[in-house]
Design a protein around this motif. Structure first.
Motif, PDB file in Angstrom:
ATOM      1  N   THR A  44      11.343  20.926  43.761  1.00  0.00           N
ATOM      2  CA  THR A  44      10.802  20.513  45.057  1.00  0.00           C
ATOM      3  C   THR A  44       9.308  20.787  45.164  1.00  0.00           C
ATOM      4  OG1 THR A  44      11.353  22.648  46.046  1.00  0.00           O
ATOM      5  CG2 THR A  44      12.991  20.890  46.280  1.00  0.00           C
ATOM      6  N   ASP A  45       8.730  21.375  44.126  1.00  0.00           N
ATOM      7  CA  ASP A  45       7.324  21.777  44.178  1.00  0.00           C
ATOM      8  C   ASP A  45       6.470  20.937  43.229  1.00  0.00           C
ATOM      9  OD1 ASP A  45       8.889  22.985  42.196  1.00  0.00           O
ATOM     10  OD2 ASP A  45       7.378  24.519  41.825  1.00  0.00           O
ATOM     11  N   LEU A  77      13.495  18.401  52.066  1.00  0.00           N
ATOM     12  CA  LEU A  77      12.700  19.625  51.899  1.00  0.00           C
ATOM     13  C   LEU A  77      11.354  19.347  51.241  1.00  0.00           C
ATOM     14  CD1 LEU A  77      15.403  22.210  50.755  1.00  0.00           C
ATOM     15  CD2 LEU A  77      14.139  22.199  52.909  1.00  0.00           C
ATOM     16  N   THR A  78      11.374  18.538  50.196  1.00  0.00           N
ATOM     17  CA  THR A  78      10.125  18.213  49.502  1.00  0.00           C
ATOM     18  C   THR A  78       9.191  17.428  50.410  1.00  0.00           C
ATOM     19  OG1 THR A  78      11.305  18.160  47.400  1.00  0.00           O
ATOM     20  CG2 THR A  78       9.125  17.141  47.454  1.00  0.00           C
ATOM     21  N   GLN A  80       9.113  17.326  53.671  1.00  0.00           N
ATOM     22  CA  GLN A  80       8.617  18.176  54.758  1.00  0.00           C
ATOM     23  C   GLN A  80       7.517  19.109  54.264  1.00  0.00           C
ATOM     24  OE1 GLN A  80      12.342  19.838  56.174  1.00  0.00           O
ATOM     25  NE2 GLN A  80      12.478  18.312  57.811  1.00  0.00           N
ATOM     26  N   ARG A  81       7.680  19.661  53.082  1.00  0.00           N
ATOM     27  CA  ARG A  81       6.634  20.521  52.505  1.00  0.00           C
ATOM     28  C   ARG A  81       5.329  19.768  52.321  1.00  0.00           C
ATOM     29  NH1 ARG A  81       9.874  23.644  47.707  1.00  0.00           N
ATOM     30  NH2 ARG A  81      10.985  25.083  49.075  1.00  0.00           N
ATOM     31  N   LEU A  82       5.449  18.503  51.946  1.00  0.00           N
ATOM     32  CA  LEU A  82       4.266  17.688  51.692  1.00  0.00           C
ATOM     33  C   LEU A  82       3.713  17.028  52.958  1.00  0.00           C
ATOM     34  CD1 LEU A  82       5.422  15.912  48.410  1.00  0.00           C
ATOM     35  CD2 LEU A  82       3.791  17.804  48.637  1.00  0.00           C
TER      36      LEU A  82
END
Length: 177
Positions: A44-45, A77-78, A80-82
């Protein structure tokens, strides 16, 4: 059928994609594949270089979203992080997800590019939807077993595209390096 599998552009990685060239083509929205395009499969990073490229794309005025066949929770999740909108649970290469992505971005199909690592999902779905198609090399060799099998067929198709002159030798070398 081969025209539906022929990418408009080929790059060695997402971070090598020429944003100015896409802008000159009239592209204003970028639909991004997740697995092995933005991040390594199962992760996810994104790498720092990918984060920098995403910032440059947004600063250039490109609208971004993620369209993935990946697990909905990980896609969410990915994204939203971005800080990027996403569309989950669509089966590429079906057109429905691509149309929804263009609607979400507020772009017409010809103003939208799909950036992904697979001919049979990203390029095929993008071509069927009227998008500009950009094929990049996978971030990682780690993939689902069925994806590894599809990669064998993909290599055969790429050789045929090269033989027919649908892609140039430089693009082929980018894909095979």
């Amino acid at each position: 059928m081969l025209h539906l599998l022929t990418p408009d552009e080929i790059y060695p990685s997402l971070t090598a994609v020429d944003l100015e060239r896409l802008w000159r083509r009239g592209v204003r929205g970028l639909v991004l594949d997740l697995d092995n395009t933005l991040v390594a499969y199962g992760r996810t990073d994104p790498a720092e270089a990918v984060l920098d490229w995403l910032r440059r794309a947004q600063e250039a005025g490109m609208r971004l979203c993620i369209l993935s066949n990946g697990r909905p929770r990980r896609v969410r999740l990915t994204a939203q992080r971005l800080g990027i909108p996403w569309i989950e649970s669509y089966s590429k290469p079906r057109r429905r997800g691509f149309r929804e992505a263009a609607r979400l971005l507020g772009t017409q199909p010809h103003e939208t590019a799909i950036l992904g690592d697979q001919l049979f999902t990203d390029v095929l779905g993008g071509r069927r939807s009227g998008f500009v198609t950009v094929l990049v090399n996978p971030v990682s060799r780690r993939e689902l077993p069925h994806t590894r099998l599809v990669r064998l067929l993909e290599r055969l198709v790429m050789r045929l595209l090269l033989w027919q002159g649908r892609i140039d030798r430089d693009a082929w070398q980018l894909r095979t390096s």
